[in-house]
Design a protein around this motif. Sequence first.
Motif, short mmCIF file in Angstrom:
data_model
loop_
_atom_site.label_atom_id
_atom_site.label_comp_id
_atom_site.label_asym_id
_atom_site.label_seq_id
_atom_site.Cartn_x
_atom_site.Cartn_y
_atom_site.Cartn_z
N ASP A 74 0.88 -1.30 0.05
CA ASP A 74 0.03 -0.15 -0.09
C ASP A 74 0.90 1.13 -0.15
OD1 ASP A 74 -2.28 -1.55 -0.08
OD2 ASP A 74 -2.64 -1.34 2.22
N GLN A 75 2.02 1.32 0.24
CA GLN A 75 3.06 2.44 0.66
C GLN A 75 3.91 2.39 -0.49
OE1 GLN A 75 2.46 5.20 2.73
NE2 GLN A 75 0.41 3.88 3.20
N MET A 76 4.37 1.30 -0.91
CA MET A 76 5.74 1.22 -1.86
C MET A 76 5.53 0.60 -3.29
SD MET A 76 8.26 0.02 1.10
CE MET A 76 9.83 0.27 0.01
N SER A 77 6.23 1.43 -4.09
CA SER A 77 6.24 0.77 -5.36
C SER A 77 7.71 0.83 -6.02
CB SER A 77 5.11 1.73 -6.54
OG SER A 77 3.92 1.63 -5.79
N VAL A 78 7.81 -0.15 -7.08
CA VAL A 78 8.94 -0.10 -8.02
C VAL A 78 8.64 0.66 -8.94
CG1 VAL A 78 10.81 -1.15 -9.18
CG2 VAL A 78 9.78 -2.17 -7.12
N ILE A 79 9.41 1.79 -9.36
CA ILE A 79 9.37 2.97 -10.22
C ILE A 79 10.48 3.00 -11.20
CG2 ILE A 79 7.65 4.10 -9.13
CD1 ILE A 79 9.91 6.19 -8.74
N GLY A 80 10.14 3.28 -12.64
CA GLY A 80 11.38 3.34 -13.59
C GLY A 80 11.02 4.46 -14.71
N TRP A 81 11.82 4.92 -15.38
CA TRP A 81 11.59 5.71 -16.64
C TRP A 81 12.80 5.68 -17.37
CZ3 TRP A 81 7.17 7.58 -18.65
CH2 TRP A 81 7.32 8.78 -19.62
N ALA A 82 12.41 5.69 -18.69
CA ALA A 82 13.33 5.89 -19.96
C ALA A 82 12.91 7.00 -21.00
CB ALA A 82 13.81 4.44 -20.34
N GLU A 83 13.69 8.03 -21.12
CA GLU A 83 13.04 8.86 -22.25
C GLU A 83 14.42 8.98 -23.11
OE1 GLU A 83 11.87 13.37 -22.45
OE2 GLU A 83 11.02 12.09 -20.77
N TYR A 84 13.96 9.15 -24.48
CA TYR A 84 14.97 9.28 -25.72
C TYR A 84 14.65 10.47 -26.32
CZ TYR A 84 16.52 4.82 -23.95
OH TYR A 84 16.93 3.62 -23.08
N GLN A 85 15.63 11.02 -27.10
CA GLN A 85 15.35 12.33 -27.87
C GLN A 85 16.34 12.40 -29.16
OE1 GLN A 85 15.50 15.97 -25.94
NE2 GLN A 85 15.19 17.10 -28.04
N ILE A 86 15.81 12.65 -30.46
CA ILE A 86 16.76 12.84 -31.41
C ILE A 86 17.25 14.39 -31.05
CG2 ILE A 86 16.83 13.48 -33.93
CD1 ILE A 86 14.90 10.82 -34.21
N GLY A 87 18.50 14.66 -31.37
CA GLY A 87 18.80 15.91 -31.17
C GLY A 87 19.02 16.45 -29.91
N ALA A 88 19.18 15.60 -28.86
CA ALA A 88 19.22 15.92 -27.31
C ALA A 88 20.61 16.55 -27.10
CB ALA A 88 19.03 14.71 -26.59
N ALA A 89 20.71 17.31 -26.11
CA ALA A 89 21.83 17.97 -25.63
C ALA A 89 22.67 17.12 -24.60
CB ALA A 89 21.49 19.25 -24.96
N GLU A 90 22.85 16.17 -25.07
CA GLU A 90 23.56 15.06 -23.95
C GLU A 90 24.88 14.78 -24.29
OE1 GLU A 90 21.33 14.25 -21.47
OE2 GLU A 90 19.92 15.46 -22.46
N GLY A 91 25.98 15.66 -23.55
CA GLY A 91 27.29 15.35 -23.62
C GLY A 91 27.83 15.17 -25.03
N ALA A 92 28.50 14.06 -25.11
CA ALA A 92 29.19 13.90 -26.53
C ALA A 92 28.32 13.62 -27.57
CB ALA A 92 30.23 12.88 -26.37
N ASN A 93 27.05 13.30 -27.25
CA ASN A 93 26.15 12.90 -28.37
C ASN A 93 25.04 14.16 -28.73
OD1 ASN A 93 26.70 10.12 -28.61
ND2 ASN A 93 25.67 9.86 -26.76
N ALA A 94 25.69 15.37 -28.15
CA ALA A 94 24.75 16.51 -28.35
C ALA A 94 24.42 16.79 -29.81
CB ALA A 94 25.36 17.83 -27.69
N GLY A 95 23.28 16.87 -30.27
CA GLY A 95 22.76 17.42 -31.47
C GLY A 95 22.67 16.36 -32.60
#
Length: 355
Positions: A74-95
């Motif tokens: 009743d109080q606890m859940s396992v949670i998760g999320w994964a999100e991806y983007q074309i052209g994301a501003a992410e480090g060496a992969n930026a743009g």
Amino acid sequence: MKKTLLAALLPAMLVAGTAQAATVYQAEDGSQVDVFGRLGFSMTNRTGGDNADGNARGRFDNRLGFGGAQTINDQMSVIGWAEYQIGAAEGANAGNDSFTARYVWAGVDMGNIGKVTFGRVASGLIMATDIADVFAASDVNLASQASVINSNATQVFRQDDTLQYQGTFGDLDVSAAYIIGNDRLKNGYNVAARYTFDMGNAGKLAPVVGYQRNTAEDNVKDAAQQNLDKNDFWTIGTRYYFNDLMLGAVYSEDKLSYKGNSDATKDKGYELTAVYDFQNDWVVRGGYRDYKAKTGSTTDRTMKDWTAEVQYKLTDRSSIFTSYVKRDGEDKSKASNAKYDLNQDYYHLGLRYEF
């Protein structure tokens, strides 16, 4: 107060990446699976470096996210999320034109106690950076030096290998995180807190403070990185909500220190923002930015921007928006990797659909 502004009061650290997610499966025990997507196209004449030609360029925007929760009790859940983007501003992969991870995390939601997540999480510092990050043509300057030590960091929004606690206790939102090291980063941590004052007919005031320190590894293989010491970022700001109006102000300092006698580089400045939602279909936004970057006592870079934006909502999930930025800045460092011309006014026109 309209639902749009009430939604803005939700802790950004708890909804980043999932605010518009649709539940595609719901079990009797409360477990669920969520999916989020965004499609968009925009044009801008914003160009970089000294060779800017001012011609309009188009850009495709695509995000896809999925995740959910599995009930433990009743109080606890396992949670998760994964999100991806074309052209994301992410480090060496930026743009680049391939799907790049923006968020990938898993954790446990403990209800009233809070939640613990691990991975590429939505940083609690987003509570502060969101004060400036209100425009569709997002261009947030806060913590721009974070990636010098931690190459996988996208400013302080997202950083790999982060163990984070987040909780909401009445009107107080808190976050604390430890960042596990890599080949350039020894370790790091950040903390953030926000308190929302309900002033009745006078509106709501939500001040926030945040701090992050990243410490460089002692033995770095890359010779250009061997004298790095640490990166300190701190910020203070607030939002004020009154009926259909939201006002924001945020100040920050971002310092990169070196070992030996090398001068530290320090960015500091403030941003002011305003958002007005009226007639259900229209939103207007405005903002001013004033930043200075220094190496020792020498000012290398200045940014003074005025931004105006208008958004028209075709539906609850799709919009047309246009913005204009008047820039009066200067880059004396003449860096060969300068991303944008700091003295070039530019416009932005786009269409965005979320599902």
